[in-house]
Design an enzyme around this catalytic site. Structure first.
Site, PDB file in Angstrom:
ATOM      1  N   HIS A  31      36.081  56.007  25.041  1.00 39.50           N
ATOM      2  CA  HIS A  31      37.303  55.375  24.532  1.00 39.50           C
ATOM      3  C   HIS A  31      37.331  55.428  23.009  1.00 39.50           C
ATOM      4  CE1 HIS A  31      36.464  53.733  28.504  1.00 39.50           C
ATOM      5  NE2 HIS A  31      37.749  53.493  28.636  1.00 39.50           N
ATOM      6  N   HIS A  71      34.910  48.492  26.290  1.00 42.71           N
ATOM      7  CA  HIS A  71      35.137  49.939  26.386  1.00 42.71           C
ATOM      8  C   HIS A  71      35.111  50.594  24.999  1.00 42.71           C
ATOM      9  CE1 HIS A  71      39.121  48.049  25.973  1.00 42.71           C
ATOM     10  NE2 HIS A  71      39.474  49.124  25.312  1.00 42.71           N
ATOM     11  N   PRO A 120      33.666  44.271  31.689  1.00 47.27           N
ATOM     12  CA  PRO A 120      34.639  43.531  32.498  1.00 47.27           C
ATOM     13  C   PRO A 120      35.472  42.649  31.558  1.00 47.27           C
ATOM     14  CG  PRO A 120      32.420  43.388  33.432  1.00 47.27           C
ATOM     15  CD  PRO A 120      32.287  43.940  32.039  1.00 47.27           C
ATOM     16  N   GLY A 161      43.741  43.577  27.071  1.00 45.10           N
ATOM     17  CA  GLY A 161      43.155  43.415  28.406  1.00 45.10           C
ATOM     18  C   GLY A 161      42.455  42.075  28.536  1.00 45.10           C
ATOM     19  N   HIS A 266      43.530  55.978  24.304  1.00 46.59           N
ATOM     20  CA  HIS A 266      42.751  54.859  24.824  1.00 46.59           C
ATOM     21  C   HIS A 266      41.413  55.265  25.442  1.00 46.59           C
ATOM     22  CE1 HIS A 266      41.674  51.290  27.194  1.00 46.59           C
ATOM     23  NE2 HIS A 266      41.355  52.181  28.107  1.00 46.59           N
ATOM     24  N   GLU A 417      35.871  27.914  37.454  1.00 44.97           N
ATOM     25  CA  GLU A 417      34.567  28.421  37.912  1.00 44.97           C
ATOM     26  C   GLU A 417      34.143  29.688  37.157  1.00 44.97           C
ATOM     27  OE1 GLU A 417      37.204  27.844  39.921  1.00 44.97           O
ATOM     28  OE2 GLU A 417      36.595  26.065  41.051  1.00 44.97           O
ATOM     29  N   PHE A 443      33.510  28.732  46.297  1.00 50.81           N
ATOM     30  CA  PHE A 443      34.234  29.050  45.066  1.00 50.81           C
ATOM     31  C   PHE A 443      33.375  29.812  44.059  1.00 50.81           C
ATOM     32  CE2 PHE A 443      36.701  25.232  46.604  1.00 50.81           C
ATOM     33  CZ  PHE A 443      37.580  26.030  47.322  1.00 50.81           C
ATOM     34  N   HIS A 467      27.856  22.558  49.725  1.00 49.16           N
ATOM     35  CA  HIS A 467      28.788  22.751  50.836  1.00 49.16           C
ATOM     36  C   HIS A 467      28.596  24.172  51.380  1.00 49.16           C
ATOM     37  CE1 HIS A 467      30.052  19.193  48.806  1.00 49.16           C
ATOM     38  NE2 HIS A 467      30.963  18.921  49.705  1.00 49.16           N
ATOM     39  N   ASP A 475      36.971  20.228  55.804  1.00 50.81           N
ATOM     40  CA  ASP A 475      37.823  20.979  54.867  1.00 50.81           C
ATOM     41  C   ASP A 475      38.269  22.321  55.451  1.00 50.81           C
ATOM     42  OD1 ASP A 475      38.181  19.193  52.831  1.00 50.81           O
ATOM     43  OD2 ASP A 475      36.427  19.859  51.697  1.00 50.81           O
ATOM     44  N   HIS A 479      37.139  26.461  52.890  1.00 51.84           N
ATOM     45  CA  HIS A 479      36.030  25.890  52.128  1.00 51.84           C
ATOM     46  C   HIS A 479      34.660  26.210  52.736  1.00 51.84           C
ATOM     47  CE1 HIS A 479      39.234  23.848  50.152  1.00 51.84           C
ATOM     48  NE2 HIS A 479      38.447  23.013  49.485  1.00 51.84           N
ATOM     49  N   ARG A 526      25.974  19.839  52.247  1.00 55.39           N
ATOM     50  CA  ARG A 526      26.717  18.598  52.042  1.00 55.39           C
ATOM     51  C   ARG A 526      26.112  17.513  52.929  1.00 55.39           C
ATOM     52  NH1 ARG A 526      31.967  16.802  55.165  1.00 55.39           N
ATOM     53  NH2 ARG A 526      32.457  14.931  54.003  1.00 55.39           N
TER      54      ARG A 526
HETATM   55  C1  LIG Z   1      38.158  43.252  34.467  1.00 51.20           C
HETATM   56  C2  LIG Z   1      38.511  44.645  34.076  1.00 51.20           C
HETATM   57  N1  LIG Z   1      39.590  45.215  34.626  1.00 51.20           N
HETATM   58  C3  LIG Z   1      39.919  46.486  34.315  1.00 51.20           C
HETATM   59  C4  LIG Z   1      39.156  47.202  33.444  1.00 51.20           C
HETATM   60  C5  LIG Z   1      39.500  48.651  33.131  1.00 51.20           C
HETATM   61  N2  LIG Z   1      40.058  48.734  31.768  1.00 51.20           N
HETATM   62  C6  LIG Z   1      39.305  49.094  30.732  1.00 51.20           C
HETATM   63  S1  LIG Z   1      40.146  49.096  29.282  1.00 51.20           S
HETATM   64  C7  LIG Z   1      41.554  48.609  30.067  1.00 51.20           C
HETATM   65  C8  LIG Z   1      42.811  48.402  29.283  1.00 51.20           C
HETATM   66  C9  LIG Z   1      42.583  47.424  28.214  1.00 51.20           C
HETATM   67  O1  LIG Z   1      43.617  47.451  27.323  1.00 51.20           O
HETATM   68  P1  LIG Z   1      43.370  46.953  25.841  1.00 51.20           P
HETATM   69  O2  LIG Z   1      42.534  45.743  25.856  1.00 51.20           O
HETATM   70  O3  LIG Z   1      44.661  46.886  25.170  1.00 51.20           O
HETATM   71  O4  LIG Z   1      42.468  48.104  25.242  1.00 51.20           O
HETATM   72  P2  LIG Z   1      42.932  49.243  24.230  1.00 51.20           P
HETATM   73  O5  LIG Z   1      43.976  50.062  24.930  1.00 51.20           O
HETATM   74  O6  LIG Z   1      43.429  48.574  23.030  1.00 51.20           O
HETATM   75  O7  LIG Z   1      41.681  50.035  23.999  1.00 51.20           O
HETATM   76  C10 LIG Z   1      41.350  48.464  31.418  1.00 51.20           C
HETATM   77  C11 LIG Z   1      42.393  48.060  32.382  1.00 51.20           C
HETATM   78  C12 LIG Z   1      38.033  46.564  32.896  1.00 51.20           C
HETATM   79  N3  LIG Z   1      37.216  47.166  32.038  1.00 51.20           N
HETATM   80  N4  LIG Z   1      37.756  45.279  33.201  1.00 51.20           N
END
Ligand SMILES: Cc1ncc(C[n+]2csc(CCOP(=O)(O)OP(=O)(O)O)c2C)c(N)n1
Length: 670
Positions: A31, A71, A120, A161, A266, A417, A443, A467, A475, A479, A526
């Site tokens: 990226h 990324h 993530p 994101g 990107h 959570e 959860f 639980h 529940d 649950h 529980r």
């Molecule tokens: C939880 C999660 N969902 C999806 C992705 C895949 N993903 C990586 S970058 C991105 C887009 C992010 O956009 P932005 O934050 O604007 O990044 P930019 O284009 O500025 O590099 C996605 C959907 C990920 N890394 N984590």
């Protein structure tokens, strides 16, 4: 622009751009856009604000930097390399290759200076909130007049994101409530995500959004203007009540004549021709991975970092003189060592729990353990996602952490959570804490990816999941966990305990605290469960993960394997079978990952290979157990969702009675 006319700052930032586009181009994946867009902001932050020492990435009072938009990893690798961390140019050339220190996303423990694993989206932000909480609590605990030994900021870069992810709401909201003024987040507001221009799916007024969270939000900063960036950072540093979000307008892929500002910058290499064109447009006259000496000199942070740490060492030396006990305790906590009395106190507690012989819910037994452990371990910070009274995560000394009073040891996480778990990850990464947090086992799924990140990073976190089965009762199926224990057990590095009584619960807590390299999930009932009698040897063997709880004189015709609330059911079934003249062994299996790591001789003693008739009993998904019972065994477990009814009725409905087990055994043994 010619090199001569270009400002030094821009040239320094262009080094990030060049390294990033070249590394992505060489790897043929990655990226380039975010690093190229954020380069100017990063240059100002890292050169003028960030207090860190490339010579010692472990310096405890360093500012923390988190790249939540992981990324953009080449941004971080470039920064670490240029500032003088032990991350040579060869590693940048091996971006995304096997066994390099520069994997696709920043991985904790791979390259020096990587504070957390990100990728993530949104979780790095949450980790940053956790780090800022850690700093706030530690500074309250250890700082004394004239001795601010804990005094640093946490900086987070995040993108669209991260802000679209729900977890950003959870943790921004809590950070506002807790008044984390040393948390400074910088939003890469480039208007682009993978699918294109974000206006089609993101039209939040981010400044208003964060103001509503009680943040200082600084909008519309030109992310390519060093003066504007520095001004915004200065305002952020001056804020003493609230966290700050700085929204920087940037251009993704800045410098690329044909791709800047578009989604095509990107997540893929710019392409050879565009890389050349970008070099030209940036006025960057050097070969790929070639950095001229003056640029290295401009970036080299080792001398300044060394001085910063030396000043702190000097302060800490004086602190040590005037507050020797505090200084020793600070070191102990940061090194993650347990106090000297730990072994002795825990042995006594476990023995006492066994002698006491109380039949209680294991969640209650967990609370009893917390009550004993917490006074020994001030680093234990607890919390629950609004289920304190159900998870029993509070003890008599629990005190809430608030914006005004950071002397607390308990975090009211609210119904968050995912945020809670990712915040815990950040606290552990910061150092000085062993966090535990509770929710219903069901959860855990809301928190799932942060649980996985905790395991991936091998963090010492303790998850209190109560639980634990259909036994929770009324529940109903929403649950009642079915497949969740399997999910946790199949997560690498995760240790999973499902204790059968108060004694096993105390041992589980001890093992969880002692486990330095990985998280532990405590799966707790529980409902009340029956205390089991044990010999001294059996008591000692709990810590081996599985042990013979009740044996027979002859070679067993059948072995019953059980955990948690089903152990007593196995004992009752064995009694009936014994009356019918069958030799039955009952093995309690509170922690199968620990058992699996025992020497073969021990495992063979507990579950002999020759005994092929084995029945596993656990009110959870059946599939996990097949490897333990083998082809000639069977599993009494769940493969459907539960129902809403009193727990006892559900155990009968789903076949968890001694009579059912006896019938199954008879069928198996013919
Ligand atoms: C939880 C999660 N969902 C999806 C992705 C895949 N993903 C990586 S970058 C991105 C887009 C992010 O956009 P932005 O934050 O604007 O990044 P930019 O284009 O500025 O590099 C996605 C959907 C990920 N890394 N984590």
């Amino acid at each position: 622009m010619s090199t001569r006319r270009m400002s030094t700052r821009r040239r320094l930032a262009n080094a990030i751009r060049a390294l990033s586009m070249d590394a992505v181009q060489k790897a043929k994946s990655g990226h380039p856009g975010a690093p190229m867009g954020m380069a100017d902001v990063a240059e100002v932050l890292w050169n003028d604000f960030l207090r860190h020492n490339p010579g010692n990435p472990e310096w405890s009072n360093r500012d923390r930097f988190v790249l939540s938009n992981g990324h953009g990893s080449m941004l971080l690798y470039s920064l670490l390399h240029l500032c003088g961390y032990d991350l040579g140019i060869e590693e940048l050339k091996r971006f995304r290759q096997l066994h390099s220190k520069t994997p696709g996303h920043p991985e904790y423990g791979y390259a020096p200076g990587i504070e957390t694993t990100t990728g993530p989206l949104g979780q790095g932000f949450a980790n940053g909130v956790g780090m800022a909480i850690a700093e706030k609590v530690l500074s309250e605990r250890f700082n004394r007049a004239e001795y601010n030994v804990v005094d640093h900021h946490t900086y987070v870069f995040l993108g669209d994101g991260c802000l679209m992810e729900g977890i950003s709401h959870e943790v921004a909201s809590l950070a506002g409530v807790l008044g984390l003024s040393k948390l400074i987040c910088i939003y890469d507001d480039n208007g682009i995500s993978i699918d294109g221009e974000v206006t089609g799916w993101l039209q939040d007024d981010t400044v208003k959004r964060f103001e509503a969270y009680r943040w200082q939000a600084i909008g519309a900063v030109d992310g390519h203007d060093p003066t504007a960036i520095a001004e915004a950072l200065t305002s952020a540093m001056a804020e003493t009540d609230k966290p700050t979000l700085i929204c920087c307008r940037t251009q993704i892929g800045f410098g690329s004549p044909n791709k800047a500002g578009t989604a095509s910058a990107h997540g893929s290499p710019l392409g050879e021709a565009e890389v050349l064109a970008t070099r030209k447009s940036l006025g960057w006259e050097y070969e790929p991975f070639e950095i001229p000496d003056d640029i290295y000199e401009g970036w080299d942070h080792r001398p300044k970092g060394g001085v910063l740490e030396e000043e702190w060492n000097e302060l800490f030396g004086r602190y040590q003189q005037s507050h020797p006990e505090l200084a020793a305790e600070y070191k102990r906590r940061l090194e993650g060592e347990l106090p000297e009395t730990w072994d002795e106190e825990m042995a006594a507690f476990i023995q006492q729990t066994q002698s006491h012989g109380e039949s209680i819910a294991s969640r209650k037994a967990s609370q009893n353990s917390i009550e004993v452990i917490s006074p020994l371990l001030p680093e234990l910070v607890g919390g629950s996602a609004d289920l304190a009274g159900s998870n029993l995560t509070m003890w008599s000394g629990s005190k809430a952490l608030t914006a005004e009073d950071a002397s607390g040891n308990y975090i009211y996480f609210g119904v968050r959570e995912f945020g809670m778990t990712a915040i815990m990850n950040g606290m552990t990464l910061h150092g000085g804490f062993i966090p535990y947090c509770g929710t219903f086992l069901m959860f855990m799924e809301y928190a799932r990816n942060a649980v996985r990140m905790s395991a991936l990073m091998k963090l010492r976190n303790i998850f209190v999941y109560t639980h634990d089965s259909i036994g929770q009762g009324e529940d109903g199926p929403t649950h009642q966990p079915i497949e969740q224990i399997t999910n946790l057990r199949t997560t690498p590095n995760m240790s999973v305990w499902r204790p059968c009584d108060a004694t096993e619960t105390a041992v589980a807590w001890k093992c969880a605290v002692e486990r330095r390299k990985g998280p532990t999930s405590l799966i707790l009932s529980r409902q009340t469960i029956v205390h089991q009698h044990r010999s001294t040897e059996q008591l000692a063997d709990i810590a081996r993960g599985a042990y013979v709880l009740q044996d027979c004189d002859a070679t067993p015709a059948v072995i019953l394997l059980a955990t948690g609330s089903e152990v007593d059911l196995a004992i009752a079934s064995a009694r009936l079978l014994d009356d019918a003249g069958m030799a039955v062994r009952v093995v309690s299996c509170p922690c199968l990952d620990v058992f699996a790591a025992q020497p073969e001789a021990y495992r063979e003693r507990v579950i002999p290979t020759a005994v092929r008739k084995r029945i596993a009993i656990e009110a959870a998904h059946v599939d996990y157990w097949h490897k333990w019972v083998g082809l000639d065994g069977l599993v009494v477990g769940m493969s459907t969702f539960g129902e809403s009814a009193p727990g006892g009725d559900l155990f009968r409905e789903f076949g968890f009675t001694a009579e059912d087990i006896v019938a199954q055994v008879k069928e198996l043994t013919g």
